[in-house]
Every structure is written in C-alpha cells, then in structure tokens.
Design a protein around this motif. Sequence first.
Motif: not given
Length: 105
Positions: A40-46, A80-86
């Motif tokens: 994830s570019d914005a979160l800067q983590r994999s 899990k994906a919803l948490k990432l989206k938030r």
Amino acid sequence: MSRRCELTGKTAQTGHNVSHANNKTRRRFLPNLCDVTLMSDALQRSVQLRISAHALRTVDHRGGLDAFLLKAPDAQLSPKALKLKRELRKVLAERETAGGAEAAS
C-alpha cells in the motif's frame, strides 16, 4: 479458511459434471485463490491477502491496492479489506487537510 476472495468476494460455485451419456453429477467450481503480499503506497506497508488470480490482475489494472480499495464497493470486501479501506481513507484525509493548511499559510 473459507474459499472466498478478500477483495472481490468471489466464492465457490456449483454445477454439474456431464458425462458422454449425459449423466449429471454435482460438482464445485473453486476460485483460484492465491496468498499474496501487496504494497500500500499511502499506508507505506505491505498487506497479506488471500485473493483470486482475477482480482490480482484487476488490482494491477487499476493502479495498485490503494486505487482498487477506494473504487471497490464495501459489500464485496472482507472485514480485513474494509479495515484497510478505512485506514486508507483516514490517511488520505489527513494528508489533504495538512496540504490545505500549508497552502493557506
């Protein structure tokens, strides 16, 4: 572990095996799930996800995980994906307000 793509919601489908004599027996069509690590570019983590091969191609086509998550409807995403989206929306909103504050001063 369920046979469900975390990004597209693709699950097992049912159908028939059809013999030459036209005998039909029930069968399952399973999605081609892959364990992948996406950046994830914005979160800067994999992030480790279990997604279908089709979803992996779609993520690449849309320009990465961040772009895919922002465009995807919430109903098809896993928890899990919803948490990432938030988290992604929160980081992008913080960057936008920080950028607006710098421009104003």
